[in-house]
Design a protein around this motif. Structure first.
Motif, short mmCIF file in Angstrom:
data_model
loop_
_atom_site.label_atom_id
_atom_site.label_comp_id
_atom_site.label_asym_id
_atom_site.label_seq_id
_atom_site.Cartn_x
_atom_site.Cartn_y
_atom_site.Cartn_z
N THR A 1 74.35 12.47 7.21
CA THR A 1 75.25 11.67 8.04
C THR A 1 76.69 11.91 7.63
OG1 THR A 1 74.99 9.84 6.50
CG2 THR A 1 73.54 9.87 8.41
N SER A 2 77.52 12.20 8.63
CA SER A 2 78.96 12.31 8.42
C SER A 2 79.63 11.23 9.24
CB SER A 2 79.46 13.69 8.85
OG SER A 2 79.30 13.86 10.24
N VAL B 1 78.96 18.78 11.17
CA VAL B 1 77.59 18.55 11.64
C VAL B 1 76.65 19.59 11.06
CG1 VAL B 1 78.25 17.43 13.78
CG2 VAL B 1 78.02 19.91 13.74
N ILE C 1 68.44 13.36 8.04
CA ILE C 1 69.64 13.68 8.82
C ILE C 1 70.85 13.44 7.93
CG2 ILE C 1 70.99 13.11 10.86
CD1 ILE C 1 68.39 12.03 12.08
N TRP D 1 71.75 14.83 18.91
CA TRP D 1 72.63 14.80 20.08
C TRP D 1 71.98 15.43 21.30
CZ3 TRP D 1 77.83 16.47 17.46
CH2 TRP D 1 78.38 15.37 16.80
N GLY E 1 73.96 5.18 9.06
CA GLY E 1 74.65 6.34 8.53
C GLY E 1 75.96 5.98 7.85
N ASN F 1 71.81 11.55 3.02
CA ASN F 1 70.80 11.76 4.06
C ASN F 1 70.12 10.45 4.44
OD1 ASN F 1 71.32 14.44 3.98
ND2 ASN F 1 69.52 14.98 2.79
N ASP G 1 71.80 17.00 12.96
CA ASP G 1 72.69 16.18 13.78
C ASP G 1 72.68 16.66 15.23
OD1 ASP G 1 73.42 14.95 11.41
OD2 ASP G 1 75.24 16.15 11.18
N CYS H 1 77.62 8.69 17.48
CA CYS H 1 76.36 8.00 17.77
C CYS H 1 76.61 6.56 18.17
CB CYS H 1 75.43 8.06 16.57
SG CYS H 1 74.64 9.65 16.35
N PHE I 1 79.74 12.16 12.99
CA PHE I 1 78.42 12.04 13.61
C PHE I 1 78.08 10.58 13.86
CE2 PHE I 1 73.84 11.33 12.91
CZ PHE I 1 73.34 11.99 14.02
N CYS I 2 78.29 9.73 12.86
CA CYS I 2 77.96 8.31 13.00
C CYS I 2 78.84 7.64 14.05
CB CYS I 2 78.11 7.60 11.66
SG CYS I 2 76.91 8.14 10.45
#
Length: 137
Positions: A49-50, A107, A47, A115, A37, A43, A111, A57, A53-54
């Protein structure tokens, strides 16, 4: 010892090695998703990806992997608490997702599904991965 306020969790569940392996697999997938990501903008596998978020994760995946390396009840507690935090982050994300000003995690629903699945897997690995003394026969 109570974990997340639950006093009657199974100890020495017959599948606890499988739950430990499942925690490692989810951790590896989260780390891979976080790394890819950050490398791919836009994408990845549907998904979006921000950075937040990455980053989440990567941290959660590293905790799952480190917990599996530690083993025993410390791993079970780390998995359970990390799973609970991922589910709470998912709930916060759902509450703030539709308002652009308050979506501080940036998100989307894809995303949040990641989670929630990783969080539920972490809770299962934590709750059923506890070990104790083997009773004498």
């Amino acid at each position: 010892m109570a974990m997340l306020g639950l006093k009657t969790l199974p100890v020495n569940h017959r599948l606890h090695p499988i739950y430990r392996i499942l925690g490692v697999l989810v951790g590896l997938l989260l780390v891979a998703l976080g790394i890819v990501g950050f490398l791919v903008s836009g994408n990845f596998l549907g998904i979006p990806t921000s950075a937040a978020f990455c980053g989440i994760c990567l941290v959660a995946g590293a905790i799952y992997i480190a917990a599996a390396g530690q083993g025993r009840n410390a791993a079970a507690e780390a998995n359970a608490y990390t799973g609970a935090v991922l589910i709470l982050l998912g709930l916060v994300g759902m509450l703030t997702m539709h308002n652009a000003g308050s979506n501080f995690l940036d998100v989307t629903m894809a995303d949040l599904v990641v989670w929630f699945v990783a969080g539920m897997t972490g809770l299962a690995a934590g709750f059923y991965g506890r070990v104790g003394p083997v009773p004498a026969h």
